[in-house]
Design an enzyme around this catalytic site. Structure first.
Site, PDB file in Angstrom:
ATOM      1  N   SER A 192     -25.502 -36.929  14.946  1.00 32.17           N
ATOM      2  CA  SER A 192     -26.139 -38.070  15.333  1.00 32.17           C
ATOM      3  C   SER A 192     -27.606 -38.015  16.014  1.00 32.17           C
ATOM      4  CB  SER A 192     -25.169 -38.962  15.874  1.00 32.17           C
ATOM      5  OG  SER A 192     -25.837 -40.348  16.253  1.00 32.17           O
ATOM      6  N   ASP A 398     -21.886 -42.904   5.278  1.00 38.20           N
ATOM      7  CA  ASP A 398     -22.431 -43.343   6.595  1.00 38.20           C
ATOM      8  C   ASP A 398     -23.633 -44.050   6.034  1.00 38.20           C
ATOM      9  OD1 ASP A 398     -23.944 -43.439   9.098  1.00 38.20           O
ATOM     10  OD2 ASP A 398     -24.352 -41.464   9.096  1.00 38.20           O
ATOM     11  N   HIS A 451     -20.146 -41.377   9.817  1.00 36.63           N
ATOM     12  CA  HIS A 451     -20.831 -40.785  10.913  1.00 36.63           C
ATOM     13  C   HIS A 451     -20.133 -40.230  11.830  1.00 36.63           C
ATOM     14  CE1 HIS A 451     -24.904 -40.855  12.771  1.00 36.63           C
ATOM     15  NE2 HIS A 451     -24.540 -41.164  13.960  1.00 36.63           N
TER      16      HIS A 451
END
Length: 474
Positions: A192, A398, A451
């Site tokens: 991330s 994601d 994610h």
């Protein structure tokens, strides 16, 4: 994407050299310690002694006063800790504790995924822990994250460059404190938002080695999952949503026509684009954009921070129960973690210093943090010429940092493909698709993951990591 300009290059090198000279002074000026932490044999919520070696403690950074005290978790490899590589892992945010990586992604234990019932949450083993093949350090960085704290207000400030600098200094000091790992192969990784500071950290380590900073780090490569890189990832949300059947052909074509691919900074006079974009947001408002297959309302910010007062805790539980969190939400563990991390017995078991943390949060979005790296693509450009290995992977469900955006910047590196797009398998099933480049980079999608992919497909992600870290083809 454009290559790094002369202006950016000179500024980048100047800042980096300043950081290195400062780091060299700080490391040389401070004495080594025999140990950087204490062994944890039992954890509240886990039944029996821990079947793996967990060590926790603080590493002081800064000048002689050591204004920043970085809390870290270290888990020895469950295979061959004397020879297995050493991985430093950062979580995203910025401001998410490294405990997120430890408990929800790649560490040896996790929470039972169930509603909070007022008792101390229970922990269970994760069979697919990456510690099966690697020693892993999880430092709470940046400052203000997890149990890391600053002694002064000035030291309580951080930034992208500051995070990279602190992580670099932390790693060298940790190796001084644990000299038995000095010769180990070292990797750095995260997911991330870590896609911004991890490449900067890797380059700082290289420059430190080149400038003779001791101890030398035997750095080998880096790992990034669904990484923020260009800060234009939002522009790929709509193509992703269209490809996944979340918006109609007509809306997609209208968005392309009026917005021309720019959704992060829409001209307020472009009423047609604003109208279409508002309709897009309405269509996906019940979708968990970090994992579109999850039940609605399972996103990160669903789980509020529990106050420490017990009466307020009971009120919070009632509030959370009242909004009917779907029982299939994998992130119910986030709520469990807040109660677990703020328990006095838990903090005592982890050797947390009393009075240094008001309350513990899985992610602290109130940091005094400056985003001073515009994007990390230019750092990838610099690293690509040096031949170090890297693994970049994307959970293919994601929407926030989709595989489309990651593939776009990787393609812009313009390196030759040496192993073209093909499926990779786990237990005889397609686990995703992968491609390898001449600069040592491996890219992989993880089928059915969102994610922070290891959260959703732990078995597949462990197989991917194990093969890559062993220099095997996925």
């Amino acid at each position: 994407m454009a290559m790094l300009s002369s202006k950016h290059s000179h500024c980048f090198c100047f800042i980096t050299l300043l950081l290195h000279f400062g780091l060299l002074f700080l490391i040389c000026a401070q004495p080594a310690h025999s140990s950087a932490g204490s062994t944890v044999e039992f954890l509240p919520g886990f039944h029996g002694p821990l079947p793996f070696h967990l060590q926790t403690g603080y590493v002081g950074l800064g000048e002689s006063a050591e204004e920043v005290q970085v809390f870290c978790y270290f888990v020895k490899s469950e295979n061959n800790p004397q020879d297995d590589p050493l991985l430093l892992w950062l979580s995203g945010g910025p401001g998410c504790t490294s405990f997120a990586g430890l408990a929800f992604e790649i560490g040896p234990f996790t929470f039972i995924n169930q509603e909070y019932n007022g008792t101390l949450p229970n922990l269970v083993l994760r069979p697919q822990s990456w510690t099966k093949v690697s020693n892993i350090i999880f430092p709470d960085l940046p400052v203000g994250t997890g149990f890391t704290y600053a002694k002064t207000e000035a030291a309580n400030q951080s930034s992208d460059w500051g995070l990279a600098h602190h992580a670099h200094q932390f790693l060298r000091k940790w190796l001084i404190n644990n000299p038995e790992y000095l010769s180990h192969k070292v990797y750095v990784g995260g997911d991330s938002y870590s896609g911004i500071p991890i490449p900067a950290l890797f380059q700082e380590i290289l420059y430190g080695n080149e400038n003779g900073v001791q101890p030398r780090i035997n750095i080998q490569g880096y790992i990034l999952g669904n990484p923020l890189t260009t800060r234009h990832e939002i522009n790929y949300e709509i193509p992703f949503a269209h490809g996944m059947g979340l918006i109609s052909d007509e809306l997609y074509e209208s968005l392309q026509k009026y917005c021309e691919g720019e959704y992060g900074n829409i001209d307020t006079n472009n009423l047609s684009c604003l109208r279409d974009y508002q309709l897009f947001r309405e269509l996906i408002e019940e979708v968990d954009v970090s994992m579109i297959l999850e039940p609605g309302f399972c996103g990160y910010k669903m789980f509020v921070i529990p106050p420490r007062n017990s009466l307020m805790k009971r009120s919070l539980v009632q509030k959370v129960k009242g909004i009917s969190i779907p029982s299939k939400c994998r992130r119910l563990g986030y709520l469990q973690a807040h109660y677990w991390g703020n328990d006095d017995d838990v903090q005592k078991a982890l050797h947390v210093r009393k009075g240094t943390t008001y309350y513990w949060r899985h992610c602290n979005y109130d940091l005094n943090y400056k985003q001073d790296i515009d994007n990390s693509f230019y750092i990838h450009v610099n690293l690509s010429t040096k031949g170090y290995r890297s693994l970049i992977y994307s959970g293919d469900h994601d929407m926030t940092i989709s595989f489309l955006s990651t593939q776009a910047w990787i393609r812009s590196l313009n390196y030759s493909i040496i192993d073209d797009w093909r499926p990779w398998h786990v237990n005889g099933q397609v686990a995703g698709y992968t491609r390898t480049y001449s600069n040592g980079m491996t890219y992989a999608t993880v089928k059915g993951a969102g994610h922070t992919a290891p959260e959703f497909t732990p078995e597949e992600c462990f197989a991917m990591f194990k093969r890559w870290i062993s220099n095997e083809h996925l």
